[in-house]
Write a protein that holds these residues in place. Structure first.
Motif, PDB file in Angstrom:
ATOM      1  N   GLY A 241      -7.261  -2.486 -10.880  1.00  0.00           N
ATOM      2  CA  GLY A 241      -8.437  -2.979 -12.009  1.00  0.00           C
ATOM      3  C   GLY A 241      -8.601  -4.309 -11.626  1.00  0.00           C
TER       4      GLY A 241
ATOM      5  N   ARG B 252       0.880  -1.112   0.056  1.00  0.00           N
ATOM      6  CA  ARG B 252       0.011  -0.059  -0.085  1.00  0.00           C
ATOM      7  C   ARG B 252       0.814   1.254  -0.137  1.00  0.00           C
TER       8      ARG B 252
ATOM      9  N   ASP C 225       1.599  -1.142  -8.265  1.00  0.00           N
ATOM     10  CA  ASP C 225       0.728  -1.383  -9.672  1.00  0.00           C
ATOM     11  C   ASP C 225       0.394  -2.823  -9.938  1.00  0.00           C
TER      12      ASP C 225
ATOM     13  N   ASP D 182      -4.648  -0.211  -6.669  1.00  0.00           N
ATOM     14  CA  ASP D 182      -5.400   0.542  -7.877  1.00  0.00           C
ATOM     15  C   ASP D 182      -4.892  -0.522  -8.924  1.00  0.00           C
TER      16      ASP D 182
ATOM     17  N   TYR E 201     -11.685  -8.696  -3.309  1.00  0.00           N
ATOM     18  CA  TYR E 201     -11.225  -8.464  -4.977  1.00  0.00           C
ATOM     19  C   TYR E 201     -11.888  -9.385  -5.637  1.00  0.00           C
TER      20      TYR E 201
ATOM     21  N   ARG F  89       2.277   1.936  -3.280  1.00  0.00           N
ATOM     22  CA  ARG F  89       0.997   2.240  -4.258  1.00  0.00           C
ATOM     23  C   ARG F  89       1.496   1.286  -5.322  1.00  0.00           C
TER      24      ARG F  89
END
Length: 225
Positions: free
Chosen positions: A122, A88, A93, A120, A148, A91
């Motif tokens: 998707g 976290r 990807d 983040d 998720y 961040r």
């Protein structure tokens, strides 16, 4: 401490309270390096060649088990919490999550799966969940069926994830949003009925969890009742 259903807002404080002073210092240093890596990524010029060496926080990610060993407690692995905090803070990807998963130990893979709802990424991390569901590692399977998966898996894959839990003995309590997704699912009810019939024909007991999910699947949504 940490489950697939969510991460407490005070996770850092809870983890730090379990660690001895050297481990707390390691955690603070590792999180600071992860945050710096995220800031560096924000400033990076588009098209710039990636660094050859992994950032320092990824080395800390791999070493979390060793540093958190003193905090072992029933009910969860503190290294999971440390690794999720690192992901976290950095961040991370989808590409980073995939790399750490593909090259990681089972413990590291589990932490990546637990972190997915808080990154983040998707739909790009769905293949990681699908990979975990192909294993017979019950800790990976349990981590894979968290929030998720509930939000991102299509109906066909999600139904097979529920069956995977039943096959491997993972409690269906680990399946996030079970009631919401299973309720009124006629196809899931059909699959569960077929599985129950197979076990009965083979003289094997039908798991209580199967009856629980079957009851949900056979219950129509309120608007359908």
């Amino acid at each position: 401490m940490l489950t697939g259903r969510g991460i407490p807002a005070a996770l850092h404080g809870e983890l730090a309270a379990l660690l001895d002073p050297p481990a707390r210092q390691w955690l603070d240093r590792a999180l600071a390096e992860a945050a710096r890596a995220a800031e560096h990524a924000d400033r990076e010029e588009p098209g710039r060649a990636p660094d050859v060496l992994p950032p320092a926080w990824e080395l800390h990610f791999a070493a979390a088990g060793r540093h958190c060993r003193s905090a072992r407690r029933p009910g969860g692995d503190p290294a999971d919490a440390a690794r999720v905090l690192l992901l976290r803070a950095a961040r991370a990807d989808a590409a980073t999550a995939a790399r750490l998963y593909e090259h990681g130990t089972a413990d590291e893979r589990r932490a990546v799966l637990l972190a997915l709802p808080h990154l983040d990424v998707g739909d790009a991390a769905v293949p990681l969940v699908e990979d975990a569901l192909r294993t017979n590692d019950t800790r990976l399977v349990a981590a894979a069926v968290g929030p998720y998966a509930a939000a991102r898996l299509d109906a066909h894959t999600w139904r097979h994830a529920v069956l995977k839990c039943l096959f491997t003995g993972v409690p269906v309590a680990a399946v996030a949003a079970l009631a919401e997704r299973a309720r009124g699912d006629a196809e899931l009810a059909r699959m569960l009925g077929h599985y129950a019939a197979e076990r009965t024909a083979a003289g094997r007991p039908v798991p209580d969890d199967l009856h629980r999910v079957l009851d949900l699947a056979a219950t129509p949504h309120p608007q359908e009742g």
